[in-house]
Design a protein around this motif. Sequence first.
Motif, PDB file in Angstrom:
ATOM      1  N   VAL A  57      95.913  -4.143  71.111  1.00  0.00           N
ATOM      2  CA  VAL A  57      96.523  -3.034  70.378  1.00  0.00           C
ATOM      3  C   VAL A  57      95.448  -2.058  69.910  1.00  0.00           C
ATOM      4  CG1 VAL A  57      97.768  -2.433  68.251  1.00  0.00           C
ATOM      5  CG2 VAL A  57      98.575  -4.315  69.687  1.00  0.00           C
ATOM      6  N   SER A  58      94.306  -2.571  69.484  1.00  0.00           N
ATOM      7  CA  SER A  58      93.198  -1.693  69.072  1.00  0.00           C
ATOM      8  C   SER A  58      92.716  -0.835  70.230  1.00  0.00           C
ATOM      9  CB  SER A  58      92.031  -2.518  68.525  1.00  0.00           C
ATOM     10  OG  SER A  58      92.355  -3.101  67.284  1.00  0.00           O
ATOM     11  N   GLU A  59      92.582  -1.437  71.410  1.00  0.00           N
ATOM     12  CA  GLU A  59      92.137  -0.675  72.577  1.00  0.00           C
ATOM     13  C   GLU A  59      93.186   0.348  72.994  1.00  0.00           C
ATOM     14  OE1 GLU A  59      89.295  -4.098  74.616  1.00  0.00           O
ATOM     15  OE2 GLU A  59      91.434  -4.052  75.069  1.00  0.00           O
ATOM     16  N   PHE A  60      94.450  -0.008  72.916  1.00  0.00           N
ATOM     17  CA  PHE A  60      95.517   0.950  73.210  1.00  0.00           C
ATOM     18  C   PHE A  60      95.410   2.137  72.264  1.00  0.00           C
ATOM     19  CE2 PHE A  60      99.741   2.720  72.602  1.00  0.00           C
ATOM     20  CZ  PHE A  60     100.233   2.823  73.893  1.00  0.00           C
ATOM     21  N   ALA A  61      95.193   1.870  70.981  1.00  0.00           N
ATOM     22  CA  ALA A  61      95.072   2.948  69.996  1.00  0.00           C
ATOM     23  C   ALA A  61      93.886   3.850  70.312  1.00  0.00           C
ATOM     24  CB  ALA A  61      94.942   2.352  68.598  1.00  0.00           C
ATOM     25  N   ARG A  62      92.765   3.264  70.758  1.00  0.00           N
ATOM     26  CA  ARG A  62      91.600   4.080  71.103  1.00  0.00           C
ATOM     27  C   ARG A  62      91.880   4.970  72.308  1.00  0.00           C
ATOM     28  NH1 ARG A  62      88.651  -0.579  69.436  1.00  0.00           N
ATOM     29  NH2 ARG A  62      88.405  -1.370  71.565  1.00  0.00           N
ATOM     30  N   HIS A  63      92.611   4.458  73.293  1.00  0.00           N
ATOM     31  CA  HIS A  63      92.969   5.284  74.450  1.00  0.00           C
ATOM     32  C   HIS A  63      93.900   6.422  74.043  1.00  0.00           C
ATOM     33  CE1 HIS A  63      90.857   2.763  77.193  1.00  0.00           C
ATOM     34  NE2 HIS A  63      91.675   1.738  77.104  1.00  0.00           N
ATOM     35  N   VAL A  64      94.780   6.154  73.097  1.00  0.00           N
ATOM     36  CA  VAL A  64      95.667   7.206  72.594  1.00  0.00           C
ATOM     37  C   VAL A  64      94.844   8.305  71.932  1.00  0.00           C
ATOM     38  CG1 VAL A  64      97.434   7.733  70.862  1.00  0.00           C
ATOM     39  CG2 VAL A  64      97.701   5.741  72.348  1.00  0.00           C
ATOM     40  N   ALA A  65      93.892   7.913  71.084  1.00  0.00           N
ATOM     41  CA  ALA A  65      93.051   8.890  70.404  1.00  0.00           C
ATOM     42  C   ALA A  65      92.201   9.675  71.398  1.00  0.00           C
ATOM     43  CB  ALA A  65      92.163   8.182  69.379  1.00  0.00           C
ATOM     44  N   ASP A  66      91.655   8.999  72.404  1.00  0.00           N
ATOM     45  CA  ASP A  66      90.865   9.663  73.447  1.00  0.00           C
ATOM     46  C   ASP A  66      91.719  10.696  74.182  1.00  0.00           C
ATOM     47  OD1 ASP A  66      89.074  10.374  75.420  1.00  0.00           O
ATOM     48  OD2 ASP A  66      89.018   8.416  76.396  1.00  0.00           O
ATOM     49  N   THR A  67      92.956  10.318  74.515  1.00  0.00           N
ATOM     50  CA  THR A  67      93.872  11.238  75.195  1.00  0.00           C
ATOM     51  C   THR A  67      94.142  12.464  74.331  1.00  0.00           C
ATOM     52  OG1 THR A  67      94.943   9.459  76.422  1.00  0.00           O
ATOM     53  CG2 THR A  67      96.194  11.492  76.153  1.00  0.00           C
ATOM     54  N   ALA A  68      94.364  12.245  73.040  1.00  0.00           N
ATOM     55  CA  ALA A  68      94.617  13.359  72.122  1.00  0.00           C
ATOM     56  C   ALA A  68      93.433  14.320  72.090  1.00  0.00           C
ATOM     57  CB  ALA A  68      94.898  12.813  70.722  1.00  0.00           C
ATOM     58  N   ASP A  69      92.221  13.775  72.026  1.00  0.00           N
ATOM     59  CA  ASP A  69      91.021  14.625  72.009  1.00  0.00           C
ATOM     60  C   ASP A  69      90.925  15.457  73.284  1.00  0.00           C
ATOM     61  OD1 ASP A  69      90.444  13.364  69.617  1.00  0.00           O
ATOM     62  OD2 ASP A  69      89.021  11.944  70.516  1.00  0.00           O
ATOM     63  N   ARG A  70      91.201  14.839  74.418  1.00  0.00           N
ATOM     64  CA  ARG A  70      91.106  15.561  75.697  1.00  0.00           C
ATOM     65  C   ARG A  70      92.160  16.660  75.789  1.00  0.00           C
ATOM     66  NH1 ARG A  70      89.398  11.364  80.536  1.00  0.00           N
ATOM     67  NH2 ARG A  70      88.633   9.659  79.240  1.00  0.00           N
ATOM     68  N   LEU A  71      93.379  16.372  75.330  1.00  0.00           N
ATOM     69  CA  LEU A  71      94.429  17.382  75.421  1.00  0.00           C
ATOM     70  C   LEU A  71      94.135  18.563  74.505  1.00  0.00           C
ATOM     71  CD1 LEU A  71      97.660  15.166  75.619  1.00  0.00           C
ATOM     72  CD2 LEU A  71      96.474  16.355  77.466  1.00  0.00           C
ATOM     73  N   TRP A  72      93.564  18.276  73.333  1.00  0.00           N
ATOM     74  CA  TRP A  72      93.179  19.387  72.449  1.00  0.00           C
ATOM     75  C   TRP A  72      92.107  20.238  73.125  1.00  0.00           C
ATOM     76  CZ3 TRP A  72      95.128  20.541  67.531  1.00  0.00           C
ATOM     77  CH2 TRP A  72      94.475  21.592  66.867  1.00  0.00           C
ATOM     78  N   ALA A  73      91.152  19.583  73.765  1.00  0.00           N
ATOM     79  CA  ALA A  73      90.095  20.317  74.471  1.00  0.00           C
ATOM     80  C   ALA A  73      90.664  21.159  75.606  1.00  0.00           C
ATOM     81  CB  ALA A  73      89.049  19.339  75.004  1.00  0.00           C
TER      82      ALA A  73
END
Length: 532
Positions: A47-63
């Motif tokens: 679940v922690s790794e899933f959350a990190r991938h979600v955050a990474d995706t959010a950062d990329r989409l903002w960029a």
Amino acid sequence: MYKVPKSKKILYLGVVSERAAEKYGTTPITLDHDMQVFPEAGRTLTVSEFARHVADTADRLWAAGVRPTEHVAVYKTSNFDITVLACGAARIGAVPVMLSPHLDGDSIGELLQRLQRPTLLTDREKLTGPLAGLPLDGLTARVVTTTGSHPGAVSFADLAGAPERRPVLLDPDQPALMTHTSGTTGIPKLVVHSARSLGARGNWQDKVVSFIRKRETVAMHVSYVHSRMYLGLAVLQTRGMPMVFMNDGSPEHVADMLVRHRPGVLETHPNSFLEWEQMLDDPRRPISNVKYFNSTFDAIHPSTMHKFLHATDRRSPVFLQVYGQSECGPLAARTYRRRNALKADGRCQGYPTPFMTKYRLVPRNGEKPSKETPGYIDVATAGRALSYHGEQERFDRQVLGEWWRGGDVGYRTKWGCLHLLDREVDTIPGIESTLEIEDEVLHKLEELTELVIVPGPDRQPVPVVCTRGDEPLDVRRWKAAVAGHPALAAPVQRRLSDLPRTATMKIRRLELARQLAEQLGGERQEEPTAAR
């Protein structure tokens, strides 16, 4: 009659995993495939790794330029990473719009136009396939491809390492997610959910999960673009339940996965359960450890529930059937046991949940709703969606104060149980319930893997049948099984894989009826027709 209260529970998809990870960060999430977006993650993550991938995706989409309240249409090859992309978009306050991988290019083009230039998250397979003929420059604000590269598209991989962004939490009554209706009646409608309406649905499902007293592994084969997937993820992660998600729904593969992981809970679409009956003959007994079966999206045949309940070694197994709609979420439910599943009336959808959902029956032709004259099923729930995006008037036509008229017809028994007979658009003159006949005949003919009754060119009810191994239908057995239903035309046989389906495996009955009209040309058939 009590009034359904406004939901106090709010569900923000972009941060639910991060919050769940504070307590259940090591809970495993197992896949039967590699994620295309994050292949390095492998097939087991936490679940922690899933959350990190979600955050990474959010950062990329903002960029990439995505901002709060903007629409992000997710249309890519079926893969668990769809859930990561959706939650990532939600984390920065964008509105993920979940489009089924099964939709054709023309349907996608119309939905993109309705969204008024969204960001499109897709992949090379879709860009070179269904999307190839669409003017994406005019239909979208930007295109992000999650695999490879494509002219005019931003590569998701090239956005790696984007600066971190804090989550953006919109007002709980603003749009937070869009899914679409099943598409059984034409171009799907885009259903707009808010964090509050999702919270109400999640609260209902959390109460159901609370009855599971020990930590069970949950195996799911559910559409990644359906709201059920996101509510399931949220509830299971916050409860610390180990999860197994299966992308490949073929009986052979599912049997292998179940033998490997031995889940205690199994959930899929009703039509998938029907197809999976063949795995019950597997000597490895893949179902032996399942205690809880869950079937949402549509009604399920009693004989199917009976077979699965008797295939497990667990004491007092339970089959939960939930009646719900895309626009409202879960509305009524009923549990079945070994002793009563086969005797059950397949049209019984159970009872509403006190202080969470309720229903009423409204006459259609001035007659009191009954089995012979079913009425409209109106429902009220705090989980009702906000609207159909771009079709507010269409949505409002189905809103009657606190009530929602979803298009199903049925009646109430003297015990208060809701019985669903048909969708109004699927009713056939002279037939009380096509679904009821299908239940009965499927129970009598073990060789059938599917049976769908649709109106033929002259409105006569035509049974479309599929058999195990595509063996020719035994005409004598068929005639004996339907002897009590003289109005039925001769059956048309098809391969199961050839039936038009929705993302949740429902049969697209209107499309099937249209295909039959072209094939049969209005002629009455004397013998089964092999439509191969």
